[in-house]
Design a protein around this motif. Structure first.
Motif, mmCIF file in Angstrom:
data_model
loop_
_atom_site.group_PDB
_atom_site.id
_atom_site.type_symbol
_atom_site.label_atom_id
_atom_site.label_comp_id
_atom_site.label_asym_id
_atom_site.label_seq_id
_atom_site.Cartn_x
_atom_site.Cartn_y
_atom_site.Cartn_z
ATOM 1 N N ALA A 37 0.830 -1.206 0.000
ATOM 2 C CA ALA A 37 0.000 0.000 0.000
ATOM 3 C C ALA A 37 0.864 1.255 0.000
ATOM 4 C CB ALA A 37 -0.932 -0.007 1.220
ATOM 5 N N TRP A 38 1.988 1.204 0.714
ATOM 6 C CA TRP A 38 2.906 2.342 0.785
ATOM 7 C C TRP A 38 3.507 2.654 -0.586
ATOM 8 C CZ3 TRP A 38 8.481 3.098 1.037
ATOM 9 C CH2 TRP A 38 8.863 4.290 1.656
ATOM 10 N N SER A 39 3.869 1.610 -1.316
ATOM 11 C CA SER A 39 4.415 1.804 -2.665
ATOM 12 C C SER A 39 3.379 2.464 -3.569
ATOM 13 C CB SER A 39 4.851 0.458 -3.257
ATOM 14 O OG SER A 39 5.930 -0.096 -2.529
ATOM 15 N N LEU A 40 2.138 1.983 -3.492
ATOM 16 C CA LEU A 40 1.073 2.572 -4.303
ATOM 17 C C LEU A 40 0.825 4.024 -3.897
ATOM 18 C CD1 LEU A 40 -1.441 -0.424 -4.329
ATOM 19 C CD2 LEU A 40 0.090 0.303 -6.170
ATOM 20 N N TRP A 41 0.888 4.282 -2.587
ATOM 21 C CA TRP A 41 0.698 5.649 -2.105
ATOM 22 C C TRP A 41 1.782 6.582 -2.637
ATOM 23 C CZ3 TRP A 41 4.093 7.962 1.655
ATOM 24 C CH2 TRP A 41 3.737 9.289 1.952
ATOM 25 N N LEU A 42 3.032 6.138 -2.613
ATOM 26 C CA LEU A 42 4.130 6.977 -3.107
ATOM 27 C C LEU A 42 3.978 7.281 -4.602
ATOM 28 C CD1 LEU A 42 7.334 5.584 -1.339
ATOM 29 C CD2 LEU A 42 6.212 7.782 -0.956
ATOM 30 N N LEU A 43 3.583 6.276 -5.373
ATOM 31 C CA LEU A 43 3.384 6.504 -6.808
ATOM 32 C C LEU A 43 2.248 7.495 -7.044
ATOM 33 C CD1 LEU A 43 3.755 2.856 -8.183
ATOM 34 C CD2 LEU A 43 5.422 4.722 -8.342
ATOM 35 N N TRP A 44 1.174 7.340 -6.316
ATOM 36 C CA TRP A 44 0.036 8.255 -6.427
ATOM 37 C C TRP A 44 0.448 9.659 -5.992
ATOM 38 C CZ3 TRP A 44 -5.240 7.224 -3.520
ATOM 39 C CH2 TRP A 44 -6.194 8.164 -3.954
ATOM 40 N N LEU A 45 1.219 9.741 -4.910
ATOM 41 C CA LEU A 45 1.692 11.039 -4.435
ATOM 42 C C LEU A 45 2.575 11.708 -5.484
ATOM 43 C CD1 LEU A 45 1.742 12.998 -2.008
ATOM 44 C CD2 LEU A 45 3.842 11.831 -1.252
ATOM 45 N N ALA A 46 3.407 10.928 -6.174
ATOM 46 C CA ALA A 46 4.261 11.483 -7.225
ATOM 47 C C ALA A 46 3.422 12.128 -8.327
ATOM 48 C CB ALA A 46 5.155 10.386 -7.803
ATOM 49 N N VAL A 47 2.322 11.473 -8.688
ATOM 50 C CA VAL A 47 1.429 12.028 -9.706
ATOM 51 C C VAL A 47 0.822 13.345 -9.226
ATOM 52 C CG1 VAL A 47 -0.714 11.667 -10.990
ATOM 53 C CG2 VAL A 47 0.903 9.772 -10.694
ATOM 54 N N LEU A 48 0.372 13.365 -7.992
ATOM 55 C CA LEU A 48 -0.219 14.582 -7.430
ATOM 56 C C LEU A 48 0.804 15.707 -7.349
ATOM 57 C CD1 LEU A 48 -2.366 13.052 -4.526
ATOM 58 C CD2 LEU A 48 -3.159 13.841 -6.769
ATOM 59 N N VAL A 49 2.037 15.346 -7.040
ATOM 60 C CA VAL A 49 3.106 16.353 -6.961
ATOM 61 C C VAL A 49 3.335 16.993 -8.318
ATOM 62 C CG1 VAL A 49 5.597 16.631 -6.678
ATOM 63 C CG2 VAL A 49 4.288 15.396 -4.946
ATOM 64 N N VAL A 50 3.458 16.188 -9.351
ATOM 65 C CA VAL A 50 3.688 16.710 -10.705
ATOM 66 C C VAL A 50 2.531 17.591 -11.157
ATOM 67 C CG1 VAL A 50 3.908 16.076 -13.134
ATOM 68 C CG2 VAL A 50 5.210 14.831 -11.404
ATOM 69 N N ARG A 51 1.328 17.214 -10.799
ATOM 70 C CA ARG A 51 0.144 17.976 -11.212
ATOM 71 C C ARG A 51 -0.088 19.219 -10.355
ATOM 72 N NH1 ARG A 51 -4.844 13.995 -11.865
ATOM 73 N NH2 ARG A 51 -5.752 15.954 -12.599
ATOM 74 N N GLY A 52 0.756 19.417 -9.341
ATOM 75 C CA GLY A 52 0.621 20.592 -8.494
ATOM 76 C C GLY A 52 -0.565 20.529 -7.559
ATOM 77 N N ARG A 53 -0.946 19.317 -7.168
ATOM 78 C CA ARG A 53 -2.124 19.140 -6.321
ATOM 79 C C ARG A 53 -1.788 19.074 -4.839
ATOM 80 N NH1 ARG A 53 -6.331 16.847 -9.245
ATOM 81 N NH2 ARG A 53 -7.545 17.098 -7.319
ATOM 82 N N VAL A 54 -0.517 19.196 -4.495
ATOM 83 C CA VAL A 54 -0.100 19.128 -3.091
ATOM 84 C C VAL A 54 0.910 20.235 -2.810
ATOM 85 C CG1 VAL A 54 -0.424 16.623 -2.949
ATOM 86 C CG2 VAL A 54 1.806 17.562 -3.557
ATOM 87 N N GLY A 55 1.115 20.520 -1.530
ATOM 88 C CA GLY A 55 2.170 21.423 -1.120
ATOM 89 C C GLY A 55 1.783 22.876 -1.163
ATOM 90 N N ALA A 56 2.808 23.718 -1.047
ATOM 91 C CA ALA A 56 2.604 25.161 -1.052
ATOM 92 C C ALA A 56 2.351 25.629 -2.474
ATOM 93 C CB ALA A 56 3.840 25.865 -0.468
ATOM 94 N N ARG A 57 1.107 25.720 -2.837
ATOM 95 C CA ARG A 57 0.737 25.913 -4.238
ATOM 96 C C ARG A 57 1.205 27.266 -4.835
ATOM 97 N NH1 ARG A 57 -2.794 22.675 -1.820
ATOM 98 N NH2 ARG A 57 -3.771 20.975 -2.967
ATOM 99 N N VAL A 58 1.394 28.230 -3.996
ATOM 100 C CA VAL A 58 1.765 29.540 -4.517
ATOM 101 C C VAL A 58 3.261 29.677 -4.661
ATOM 102 C CG1 VAL A 58 1.730 32.020 -4.056
ATOM 103 C CG2 VAL A 58 -0.272 30.651 -3.543
ATOM 104 N N ALA A 59 4.013 29.181 -3.648
ATOM 105 C CA ALA A 59 5.434 29.422 -3.617
ATOM 106 C C ALA A 59 6.251 28.442 -4.443
ATOM 107 C CB ALA A 59 5.948 29.383 -2.156
ATOM 108 N N VAL A 60 5.726 27.255 -4.689
ATOM 109 C CA VAL A 60 6.497 26.205 -5.357
ATOM 110 C C VAL A 60 6.245 26.235 -6.846
ATOM 111 C CG1 VAL A 60 6.895 23.734 -5.487
ATOM 112 C CG2 VAL A 60 6.391 24.801 -3.294
ATOM 113 N N PRO A 61 7.325 26.208 -7.678
ATOM 114 C CA PRO A 61 7.129 26.197 -9.132
ATOM 115 C C PRO A 61 6.484 24.919 -9.605
ATOM 116 C CG PRO A 61 9.445 25.805 -8.588
ATOM 117 C CD PRO A 61 8.753 26.194 -7.315
ATOM 118 N N ALA A 62 5.587 25.035 -10.567
ATOM 119 C CA ALA A 62 4.918 23.854 -11.110
ATOM 120 C C ALA A 62 5.716 23.220 -12.219
ATOM 121 C CB ALA A 62 3.542 24.247 -11.607
#
Length: 213
Positions: free
Chosen positions: A188-213
């Motif tokens: 489950a952790w491996s699947l979570w990390l892969l899903w998180l990577a997708v969300l990161v690339v799409r700019g769906r997580v983190g400090a949305r204003v300060a971090v470059p997309a």
């Protein structure tokens, strides 16, 4: 390459590396089930297949990738210090536990009772104590702290909590059901990390204003 793309690349690489190493060790060394066998037999099997040493080195490298993953996701969250420190600590204890295989075990002779005793002590202290118990608890804690900092959404967060709970169950060393739950937790952790990577690339997580997309 932007921070988001670098972070996603590290997360995906970590998942690929750990699952590749674990698959290789499971095939060639029956790891981790082999550890329940007699220490002399385990040590003998290790020496019969020289490839096992570098496969453990690969597993240690994949564990080490948790450190940059923790630092990068912390930056995405705008500086989640607790998550960063916990992730780095999780990487360190797992690397310490795993490196006994390529660095220390090759010099131990299965025909020498003193070496077999040393092997048993290494497994207990570096393996069970530091690498496994420390690694399980710190990895689970980092997972929870990371989703709390990144706010990746309800479903991704739920998967993270489920994975963390399964991983933490591994501290019940020697309990058959706990080892199975721990294994499921890492899947489950491996699947979570892969899903998180997708969300990161799409700019769906983190400090949305300060971090470059």
């Amino acid at each position: 390459m932007t921070l988001r793309h670098t972070t996603a690349a590290v997360l995906v690489t970590a998942v690929v590396a750990v699952n590749t190493a674990f698959t290789l060790l499971g095939t060639s060394f029956d790891y981790p089930a082999v550890l329940a066998q007699d220490p002399t037999d385990v040590l003998r099997r290790f020496h019969e297949n020289p490839a096992v040493a570098w496969q453990f080195a690969l597993l240690a490298l994949s564990a080490a990738l948790l450190a940059p993953a923790a630092l990068l996701t912390s930056r995405l969250a705008g500086g989640a210090r607790a998550a960063a420190l916990t992730g780095v600590a999780a990487a360190v204890v797992q690397v310490i536990g795993l490196l006994r295989w390529p660095l220390l075990v090759p010099s131990l002779d299965p025909a020498d009772p003193a070496d077999v005793h040393t092997f048993t002590v290494l497994n207990t202290v570096l393996g069970n104590g530091i690498g496994e118990i420390g690694g399980y608890l710190l990895t689970a804690a980092w997972t929870v702290l990371t989703v709390r900092a990144l706010r990746p959404g309800l479903l991704n967060t739920a998967l993270a909590y489920l994975a963390a709970a399964g991983i933490a169950t591994g501290v019940a060393i020697g309990v058959e059901w706990a080892s199975k739950v721990n294994f499921a937790g890492y899947v489950a952790w491996s699947l979570w990390l892969l899903w998180l990577a997708v969300l990161v690339v799409r700019g769906r997580v983190g400090a949305r204003v300060a971090v470059p997309a």
